[in-house]
Structures are given as C-alpha cells and as structure tokens.
Design an enzyme around this catalytic site. Structure first.
Site, PDB file in Angstrom:
ATOM      1  CG  ASP A  25      -1.967  -1.142   1.156  1.00 47.24           C
ATOM      2  OD1 ASP A  25      -1.949  -1.929   0.199  1.00 47.24           O
ATOM      3  OD2 ASP A  25      -2.760  -1.256   2.113  1.00 47.24           O
ATOM      4  CE  LYS A 130      -3.581  -4.318   1.265  1.00 51.43           C
ATOM      5  NZ  LYS A 130      -4.336  -3.563   2.256  1.00 51.43           N
ATOM      6  CB  CYS A 163      -2.410  -2.593   5.381  1.00 52.86           C
ATOM      7  SG  CYS A 163      -4.053  -1.836   5.229  1.00 52.86           S
TER       8      CYS A 163
HETATM    9  N1  TIU Z   1      -2.749   0.400   4.250  1.00 52.31           N
HETATM   10  C1  TIU Z   1      -3.180   0.678   5.463  1.00 52.31           C
HETATM   11  O1  TIU Z   1      -2.491   0.499   6.460  1.00 52.31           O
HETATM   12  N2  TIU Z   1      -4.468   1.236   5.554  1.00 52.31           N
HETATM   13  C2  TIU Z   1      -4.868   2.076   6.554  1.00 52.31           C
HETATM   14  O2  TIU Z   1      -6.010   2.515   6.570  1.00 52.31           O
HETATM   15  N3  TIU Z   1      -3.929   2.410   7.463  1.00 52.31           N
HETATM   16  C3  TIU Z   1      -4.069   3.332   8.479  1.00 52.31           C
HETATM   17  O3  TIU Z   1      -3.145   3.397   9.304  1.00 52.31           O
HETATM   18  N4  TIU Z   1      -5.124   4.105   8.535  1.00 52.31           N
END
Ligand code: TIU
Length: 222
Positions: A25, A130, A163
């Site tokens: 991500d 995802k 994530c």
């Molecule tokens: N990719 C991921 O970690 N999504 C989130 O929403 N992370 C946050 O820390 N908000």
C-alpha cells in the site's frame, strides 16, 4: 540457504529461490497530502521518509531476480466491495469514494490509489488490489504465491500496525515464514510501529522476524 544472523528475535534462515517481497500500500492516498490517510486526521509526512529505503529493498529483490509483489488498498468505483461499516465509521473529513484533490478517495483507477511514482511496479510484477487490510482477503494473492512456489515473505510498506501487520498475520496462519523490513515500514504513530515490531517478534517470532533493509539486501547478495 541464506541467513540473516542479526535478525530479531533470532537468526532468520531462508531459501531465496522460494522468497518474495510484498510491498504493502505505498499509495499516494496514504503518503501524500489530500488522500485517505490525511482525511483520517493523520500527519502523512512521516510516511514519505521511508520511500527511498523501500526503493532500495525493491532494487535488491529485482537484482536477485526474485518476485516483487505490490498491493493497493482500494475499492471498486461503485463501492460494492466496501462494507458500509468501513465507509461510515468515524468522522473523517472525506469518506472512501468522496471526491478529493487526488480523485475519489481510495477508489481503483483514481490518482490517489496509484503507487507513489518512485516505487512504481515494473512489467511482470504482480499488483494486488485489495478491499481489506489483509492482502489475502478477497484477492488472488494466496493462489499467486502457490503458483510461484513461494514459502517465505519479506514485508515492507504502510502502515505497520494496520495493513502490514494484518497481512503478516494472514501469511503466518497460511504457513509462510515472514520477515518485516523494520526501516521500510512506517506508521502515523511511532509508538504503534514500535509496538507492532515488538509483538511480531515476541514469543519466539510468533508472527515473524524483523531485520533492516541493509541486512536483507546483504543476505540476498551473498
Ligand atoms: N494500508 C493501510 O495500512 N491502511 C490504513 O487505513 N492504514 C491506516 O493506518 N489508517
């Protein structure tokens, strides 16, 4: 076999031939102002600092001719894969699907959902879109890893305790050995990053190991 003697909590042995890197991500929506991370009230500037280190790790895997897999947290434009509980919770300044400065927040195909330009996938690399925090949930990742005969996963990306940790736990339950690159992952909350690193490697590496990017790339070089 390769070994990272300095890995924590104890040396990490792995076969590079069955090892892949998963970059979680590293999207504009989490790293640049105006995206999902900022809409949740976070200071996103802390995440940008790891981009060069993540690039070094990716380069190490590409140089060793090992798979690099990228993930993106994003939803279909009609939001059919976004549970209302995810969209409606809290009081964000912008919700998933709302129009923002980088297009609709966390929607596939919008500029904000793209991986930051410094870390763009190259031809042939798998990109997993995802809908959840874990990269195995509702994706082809498990089947892709089986097809590639992967047994060991190295993790980088954001955010450490959301994530990245969720995906490591999913991978651990599926029988993969998991190693997190400590300096190629980041959280909006430094204390959460530190706690996540500790809980991953506690109790005899109950979720996995951690090591630095330099230690991992050195092991791939040997
Ligand atoms: N990719 C991921 O970690 N999504 C989130 O929403 N992370 C946050 O820390 N908000």
């Amino acid at each position: 076999m390769a070994e990272i003697a300095a890995a924590r909590p104890f040396p990490f042995c792995f076969d590079p031939a069955t090892t892949a890197l998963i970059v979680i991500d590293m999207q504009r929506d989490f790293i640049e102002p105006g995206g999902f991370g900022a809409a949740l009230g976070n200071d996103v500037s802390v995440l940008e600092a790891i981009v060069p280190t993540v690039a070094t790790l990716i380069d190490g895997f590409r140089a060793a001719d090992l798979p690099v897999i990228h993930t993106r947290e994003c939803h279909r434009p009609d939001l059919s894969d976004c549970p209302p509980a995810k969209r409606e919770r809290g009081k964000p300044s912008l919700r998933i699907g709302d129009p923002g400065p980088m297009g609709r927040i966390l929607i596939a195909g919008e500029p904000g959902a793209e991986i930051v330009p410094q870390l763009l996938p190259v031809a042939g690399e798998i990109v997993i879109d995802k809908p959840g925090k874990g990269a195995f949930y509702a994706t082809s990742l498990g089947d892709d890893l089986t097809r590639l005969n992967i047994r060991t996963l190295v993790f980088a990306g954001v955010t450490t305790e959301v994530c990245v940790q969720t995906t490591m736990r999913e991978a651990n339950d599926r029988g993969f050995d998991c190693l997190l690159a400590e300096d190629a992952t980041e959280s909006y909350f430094p204390e959460f990053k530190e706690a996540a690193l500790q809980m991953i490697r506690a109790q005899g590496a109950i979720v996995g190991w951690t090591a630095t990017t330099a230690e991992i790339v050195d092991a791939l070089d040997d």
